[in-house]
Design a protein around this motif. Structure first.
Motif, PDB file in Angstrom:
ATOM      1  N   MET A   1      42.367  29.162  44.651  1.00 40.27           N
ATOM      2  CA  MET A   1      42.765  29.934  46.160  1.00 40.27           C
ATOM      3  C   MET A   1      41.864  29.797  47.224  1.00 40.27           C
ATOM      4  O   MET A   1      42.017  29.473  48.402  1.00 40.27           O
ATOM      5  N   GLU A   4      42.534  26.674  48.759  1.00 40.35           N
ATOM      6  CA  GLU A   4      43.258  26.809  50.219  1.00 40.35           C
ATOM      7  C   GLU A   4      43.340  27.279  51.411  1.00 40.35           C
ATOM      8  O   GLU A   4      44.119  28.774  51.703  1.00 40.35           O
ATOM      9  N   VAL A   6      42.755  30.789  50.298  1.00 37.89           N
ATOM     10  CA  VAL A   6      43.237  32.041  50.089  1.00 37.89           C
ATOM     11  C   VAL A   6      42.719  33.787  50.061  1.00 37.89           C
ATOM     12  O   VAL A   6      41.940  33.626  48.188  1.00 37.89           O
ATOM     13  N   ALA A   8      41.647  36.296  47.306  1.00 39.27           N
ATOM     14  CA  ALA A   8      42.388  36.988  46.005  1.00 39.27           C
ATOM     15  C   ALA A   8      41.304  37.272  45.149  1.00 39.27           C
ATOM     16  O   ALA A   8      40.032  36.397  45.381  1.00 39.27           O
ATOM     17  N   ILE A  13      45.607  38.357  40.588  1.00 43.01           N
ATOM     18  CA  ILE A  13      46.437  37.601  39.974  1.00 43.01           C
ATOM     19  C   ILE A  13      46.848  37.934  38.743  1.00 43.01           C
ATOM     20  O   ILE A  13      46.167  38.503  37.861  1.00 43.01           O
ATOM     21  N   GLU A 144      48.716  33.537  53.039  1.00 42.43           N
ATOM     22  CA  GLU A 144      47.317  33.961  54.249  1.00 42.43           C
ATOM     23  C   GLU A 144      47.898  34.422  55.207  1.00 42.43           C
ATOM     24  O   GLU A 144      47.421  35.203  55.814  1.00 42.43           O
ATOM     25  N   TYR A 154      53.013  33.983  46.121  1.00 40.06           N
ATOM     26  CA  TYR A 154      52.036  32.819  46.154  1.00 40.06           C
ATOM     27  C   TYR A 154      52.640  32.631  44.618  1.00 40.06           C
ATOM     28  O   TYR A 154      51.328  33.320  43.715  1.00 40.06           O
ATOM     29  N   SER A 156      51.327  29.304  42.066  1.00 39.61           N
ATOM     30  CA  SER A 156      51.143  27.726  42.070  1.00 39.61           C
ATOM     31  C   SER A 156      50.332  27.661  40.963  1.00 39.61           C
ATOM     32  O   SER A 156      50.744  28.225  39.498  1.00 39.61           O
ATOM     33  N   ALA A 172      49.466  35.180  42.939  1.00 45.46           N
ATOM     34  CA  ALA A 172      49.279  36.242  43.363  1.00 45.46           C
ATOM     35  C   ALA A 172      50.254  37.127  43.799  1.00 45.46           C
ATOM     36  O   ALA A 172      50.970  37.239  44.806  1.00 45.46           O
TER      37      ALA A 172
END
Ligand SMILES: Cc1ncc(COP(=O)(O)O)c(C=O)c1O
Length: 327
Positions: A1, A4, A6, A8, A13, A144, A154, A156, A172
């Protein structure tokens, strides 16, 4: 994260069994039979069974070279509002789309998040390919841009940066959403395998995973280039295709007298396979398109595969001409 960019925390998570389970849980959490879901057209073929299982009514919103056409999302919201309806959520893959191979521009990302805030539209952002980049700059994720407002979930996975077989992905989301998803997770499989999670942790701690991803990207970039070169040489002028800056797929569209499922039957006889475009829609669109994967096989086999595909396309064109009396 963090890679990216982001923000978190651990408590934001939940670990899932691949990105696929994260999609399933988000649809399961929010969608009742008959609820409307907005999704790109085409959308991820693996999301299609999630939509059908929970009986979502999917409305596809078209894309162009800059990804999802956000003005058409707004139009869809207006149209639905006029009927007294609204979607439960929008499912989107903004970066290196599977199967379309396009990326949503920065302006559209900003506008989409603004729209989500204005219209209280929940957005599920699926980002398995963010790190599989060959060209261009990293763009901000929707998560974001949402800046903690709680309108973006989000998702992934480690599937594309480590190995799909470990089945470790994550979501997330705001606490209230995670609590509901956790109920679904318990029903599905209690928790994701702690053995494979430990494997992933050990890998991330003891290996330079960024270096690994950088190496993957060198290999995939030259495979993408090989596929684009071969398509240029082997497909007829009426065909068009995307030029992905990352990810694993090219989306190619053929003349509208060719049904990609018939073409697949011809191509398989030549030992070449692709995903027919119709698999990426719930409303019958996509019949003349196909998803071509370039990550899996070496360049010389890509050229040979596209050459055989080109022969199958020529065969279809000849059949069409014979029946239409065009030659
Ligand atoms: C857009 C998208 N979402 C989710 C997934 C599922 O990934 P996983 O293998 O982690 O379940 C994929 C895999 O192809 C994908 O392309």
């Amino acid at each position: 994260m963090a890679e990216e960019r982001v923000p978190a925390r651990v408590e934001d998570i939940m670990i899932t069994s691949g990105g696929q389970q994260a999609i399933d849980l988000s649809i399961r959490t929010f969608v009742d039979p008959g609820d409307i879901v907005l999704a790109e057209g085409p959308t991820y073929p693996g999301a299609v069974p999630c939509f059908t299982t929970y009986e979502a009514q999917v409305i596809h919103v078209p894309m162009d070279g800059d990804g999802l056409q956000v003005d058409l999302v707004e139009e869809a919201l207006d149209r639905l509002a006029a009927e007294g309806r609204r979607p439960k959520l929008l499912y989107t893959i903004p970066t290196f789309h599977n199967p379309a191979g396009v990326t949503m521009s920065r302006e559209r990302r900003e506008r989409l998040v603004q729209l989500a805030h204005e219209r209280e539209l929940l957005v599920v952002e699926d980002n398995p390919y963010g790190q599989i980049r060959f060209d261009g700059e990293r763009l901000p994720t929707l998560y974001e841009l949402d800046a903690g407002a709680g309108w973006v979930i989000y998702l992934s996975t480690f599937s594309k940066i480590l190995a799909p077989g470990v089945r470790v992905g994550w979501v997330a989301a705001p606490q209230a959403v995670l609590r509901k998803m956790n109920l679904g997770k318990q029903a599905a499989d209690l928790c994701s395998s702690t053995i494979t999670q430990r494997f992933v942790i050990e890998y991330m701690r003891n290996h330079d995973w960024r270096e690994h991803v950088a190496r993957l990207n060198v290999v995939y970039r030259s495979r993408r280039d090989a596929m684009l070169r071969a398509l240029e040489e082997e497909l007829p002028a009426e065909a068009s295709w995307t030029r992905p800056g990352g990810g694993l797929f090219v989306w190619a569209t053929l003349p509208d007298y060719i049904d990609a499922r018939d073409l697949l039957a011809m191509a398989i006889r030549r030992e070449v396979a692709f995903v027919p475009g119709a698999a990426a829609f719930l409303d019958g669109q996509g019949r003349h398109s196909m998803r071509l994967n370039f990550s899996y096989i070496p360049e010389e086999r890509i050229s040979e595969g596209v050459r055989r595909l080109g022969l199958a396309v020529s065969e279809m064109i000849e059949i069409h001409r014979a029946f239409e009396g065009g030659g």
